[in-house]
Design a protein around this motif. Structure first.
Motif, PDB file in Angstrom:
ATOM      1  N   TRP A  53       0.843  -1.191   0.000  1.00 26.05           N
ATOM      2  CA  TRP A  53       0.000   0.000   0.000  1.00 26.05           C
ATOM      3  C   TRP A  53       0.875   1.237   0.000  1.00 26.05           C
ATOM      4  CZ3 TRP A  53      -5.479   0.440   0.640  1.00 26.05           C
ATOM      5  CH2 TRP A  53      -6.147  -0.803   0.603  1.00 26.05           C
ATOM      6  N   ILE A  55       0.717   5.640   0.930  1.00 27.25           N
ATOM      7  CA  ILE A  55       0.008   6.823   1.417  1.00 27.25           C
ATOM      8  C   ILE A  55       0.435   7.958   0.500  1.00 27.25           C
ATOM      9  CG2 ILE A  55      -0.311   8.495   3.261  1.00 27.25           C
ATOM     10  CD1 ILE A  55       0.504   6.333   5.236  1.00 27.25           C
ATOM     11  N   GLN A  56      -0.564   8.651  -0.009  1.00 29.03           N
ATOM     12  CA  GLN A  56      -0.333   9.831  -0.838  1.00 29.03           C
ATOM     13  C   GLN A  56      -0.944  11.034  -0.140  1.00 29.03           C
ATOM     14  OE1 GLN A  56      -2.003   7.757  -4.569  1.00 29.03           O
ATOM     15  NE2 GLN A  56      -0.944   9.575  -5.322  1.00 29.03           N
ATOM     16  N   TYR A  83      -0.697  -2.707  10.058  1.00 27.01           N
ATOM     17  CA  TYR A  83       0.216  -1.930   9.222  1.00 27.01           C
ATOM     18  C   TYR A  83       1.633  -2.429   9.475  1.00 27.01           C
ATOM     19  CZ  TYR A  83      -3.867   1.111   9.195  1.00 27.01           C
ATOM     20  OH  TYR A  83      -5.141   1.601   9.063  1.00 27.01           O
ATOM     21  N   GLU A  93      -3.466   2.905  13.949  1.00 26.19           N
ATOM     22  CA  GLU A  93      -3.243   3.767  12.787  1.00 26.19           C
ATOM     23  C   GLU A  93      -2.587   5.091  13.178  1.00 26.19           C
ATOM     24  OE1 GLU A  93      -5.607   5.509   8.890  1.00 26.19           O
ATOM     25  OE2 GLU A  93      -6.774   4.923  10.649  1.00 26.19           O
ATOM     26  N   LEU A  97       0.933   6.421  11.664  1.00 20.74           N
ATOM     27  CA  LEU A  97       1.041   7.672  10.900  1.00 20.74           C
ATOM     28  C   LEU A  97       1.908   8.733  11.574  1.00 20.74           C
ATOM     29  CD1 LEU A  97      -2.627   8.071   9.646  1.00 20.74           C
ATOM     30  CD2 LEU A  97      -0.629   7.377   8.312  1.00 20.74           C
ATOM     31  N   PRO A 107      -4.477  11.658   4.855  1.00 18.42           N
ATOM     32  CA  PRO A 107      -3.830  10.626   4.047  1.00 18.42           C
ATOM     33  C   PRO A 107      -4.791   9.940   3.078  1.00 18.42           C
ATOM     34  CG  PRO A 107      -4.237   9.786   6.248  1.00 18.42           C
ATOM     35  CD  PRO A 107      -4.632  11.245   6.252  1.00 18.42           C
ATOM     36  N   TYR A 109      -4.973   6.438   1.117  1.00 15.34           N
ATOM     37  CA  TYR A 109      -4.403   5.094   1.042  1.00 15.34           C
ATOM     38  C   TYR A 109      -4.756   4.468  -0.295  1.00 15.34           C
ATOM     39  CZ  TYR A 109      -3.888   5.202   6.157  1.00 15.34           C
ATOM     40  OH  TYR A 109      -3.554   5.518   7.442  1.00 15.34           O
TER      41      TYR A 109
END
Length: 155
Positions: A53, A55-56, A83, A93, A97, A107, A109
């Motif tokens: 995965w 994160i953008q 994660y 989470e 993060l 974020p 995903y």
């Protein structure tokens, strides 16, 4: 639940800096959290079959311009997300993060195909890609229990 370098308190990254994989080239565990997270996610995926995965910062931006972190996610039997990155495994989470919060407002995903991550990493690292992948595999071998998914057992 948090395993791996997370066991060292609120700042697992401090301990990661002391875990040396190659002293000559100054490669430590922290390198695989910030900078070469994609290579580490590929090594995890290759060894354990975990999906990759990313994160953008924004789903509309090109991946390389908005990419913040590459990692793996596996859902346990209760559907809770686990994660996994160079720090280990966590279901928290917010804790996951914490190292990246300053890089995004909200974020985004996205699951990512391992082959695409590999192409991005090869393009970014060039001939050093294989070396850093090998170091990532060494880190996993040094601390394999940190990266293995454990199913919660009923009592």
């Amino acid at each position: 639940m948090s395993e791996g370098f997370y066991q060292y308190g609120n700042d697992p990254e401090e301990v990661m800096l002391s875990v040396i994989i190659d002293r000559e080239r100054d490669v430590d565990a922290w390198s695989y959290l910030h900078g070469m997270c994609g290579v580490f996610a590929l090594a995890l995926s290759q060894q354990f079959g975990y999906p990759i995965w990313i994160i953008q910062d924004s789903k509309d931006d090109p991946v390389l311009e908005s990419l913040i972190h590459v990692f793996c996610v596996v859902s346990n039997t209760d559907g809770q997300k686990q994660y996994i990155d160079a720090r280990g495994v966590t279901t928290n989470e917010d804790r996951f993060l914490r190292s990246f919060g300053k890089f995004f407002d909200s974020p985004v995903y996205r699951e990512f195909v391992p082959k695409e991550v590999e192409l991005l990493m090869k393009d970014d690292l060039g001939t050093a890609y294989e070396y850093f992948l090998d170091c990532a595999k060494k880190l996993i071998a040094m601390h394999q229990v940190y990266y293995e998914i454990k199913e919660e057992k009923e009592v």
